[in-house]
Design an enzyme around this catalytic site. Sequence first.
Site, PDB file in Angstrom:
ATOM      1  N   SER A 104       0.833  -1.198   0.000  1.00 56.68           N
ATOM      2  CA  SER A 104       0.000   0.000   0.000  1.00 56.68           C
ATOM      3  C   SER A 104       0.870   1.252   0.000  1.00 56.68           C
ATOM      4  CB  SER A 104      -0.960  -0.057   1.182  1.00 56.68           C
ATOM      5  OG  SER A 104      -2.010   0.847   1.014  1.00 56.68           O
TER       6      SER A 104
ATOM      7  N   ASP B 217      -9.483  -4.156  -5.153  1.00 59.01           N
ATOM      8  CA  ASP B 217      -8.870  -3.410  -4.046  1.00 59.01           C
ATOM      9  C   ASP B 217      -9.573  -2.064  -3.869  1.00 59.01           C
ATOM     10  OD1 ASP B 217      -7.140  -1.921  -2.335  1.00 59.01           O
ATOM     11  OD2 ASP B 217      -5.445  -3.135  -2.989  1.00 59.01           O
TER      12      ASP B 217
ATOM     13  N   HIS C 233      -7.743  -5.581  -0.038  1.00 60.68           N
ATOM     14  CA  HIS C 233      -6.546  -4.750  -0.132  1.00 60.68           C
ATOM     15  C   HIS C 233      -5.298  -5.599   0.042  1.00 60.68           C
ATOM     16  CE1 HIS C 233      -4.212  -1.158  -0.045  1.00 60.68           C
ATOM     17  NE2 HIS C 233      -3.964  -1.171   1.249  1.00 60.68           N
TER      18      HIS C 233
END
Length: 529
Positions: A242, A469, A497
């Site tokens: 991320s 996501d 995610h």
Amino acid sequence: MLTSFAPRPSARPRRGRVVRATGTALAVVLALGACVAPKEQSSPQDVVPTGEASATPGPVTGGIEAFYAQELSWSECGAGLECATVQAPMDWDDPAAATIELALRRAPATGGPDQRIGSLLVNPGGPGSSGADFVEYARDVFSERLVGAFDLVGFDPRGVGASSAVSCGDPAEVDRYLTADYPVDDAAGLEAAREAARAFGEACAEATGPLIEHVDTVSAAKDMDLLRAVLGDEQLHYAGFSYGTLLGATYAELFPDKVGRLLLDAAVDPANSSEELVVGQAAGFEEALRAYVAYCLDGPACPLTGDVDDGMQQIADLMDRVEARPLPVGEGRELNSTLAFYGLVVTLYDDETWTYLTLALEEALTEDRGAIFLELANFYLDRTADGTYGSNQMVAFTAINCLDYPAEELSYAELDQLAGVVEAEAPTFGRDFVMAPGCETWPVEAVREPAPTTAEGAAPILVVGTTGDPATPYEWSVSLAEQLASGSLLTWEGEGHTAYGRAGDCITDAVDAYLIEGVVPPDGTVCTG
């Protein structure tokens, strides 16, 4: 698995909460196994240094060479774990002025000297999540082969956790700001919300001191090269998730010749403006919620009725009702719409946690209670029932993002117009992602200008994207892989995610082959199931 992301708190129009977040939440599956509040943390890494202390010069003085010449002193800090502290310049442009501390924790490779490749630096996201904490359970996330080949090294980036950290003053005042509702229904509401954000930023600047000007991602990427050197590695091997992908891509742009094997899972597009970030995430969370509603309606005990559009409207109506009248929780506590939105959003990071959203909706819709939503929100915030926080991830998130993304102070009319555009893509969440103050009130101007990242000359870099996501939409991974001169895209067709550690053998085998053997999967490889 990995730690939860930290959102930037802000004003909330009608319902919901702005979630301009780019962190990772793989920890949800483990930490919500019993649907409880955040795990108790008792390690030394949970002690957050004050900003004033972080500005004090440390034992390393002189030019950059002196920092690179440090020798680490490791000490035991848990079952099979070792901890150390590294000194870094507060300002890389003036390294002699002041120093900060960077906290490290490592799990030594289990495969012995013949199998060990070197260090694998890891960042679980945020910005604001603790890599040092992540290493405590990283051996349960990474494969046995990977744990055998690398020392897993987690670090708290500057401004975060046990490193020299951002602070925002009185904990009770911080909690009030982070969890309050700031309705933005007109220009006066927007100005009131901005005034609250401005006062909060000033408190952060006062409590943190000069460090608050130097917690940007470029500075953190320079720290990573320092860590590579003091760990004794010629090249950086790295796994970033991320926000950690932005950090990794920034490193590759700055130090392409030092790139070893970089895994960038659930990518942030470095070229995204703040506005593009908002639009992408609004649409991403909208689609994730629709996927949940379809799943719920197909199940045996869904509190929603009708078709998917009906279910989406029922959730939106619930959030409106909570805004008008907070739900009781017990012991005199209430669930306001800010906390309800946090509790909803955290379950959208992994489809294995959708069950908890069903439980929370059932309680709210049939019993008019918000206890489960509050438990989920507290996990999201790393917050206990009494309003204290287990880390500084929430405030670090704001401080880092506001240095990374330039912000323009738009009028209420301009925001309202933008909200209409976003609402067309995300009818349920659209306005909630726009109608709020952002970094335009932050006391320090941004130092990073979003731009494409090419990292010319870098070794092959693996980008992994998940089609469903919500927080870092798949298109961002596609874009980053295309920007990088040596980028290769690996896709997982799934929900939630990030991919590695939860997407099955196809992703695990491909990532392990890359990190351990340097075998890059063909660009465009797709894993299903």
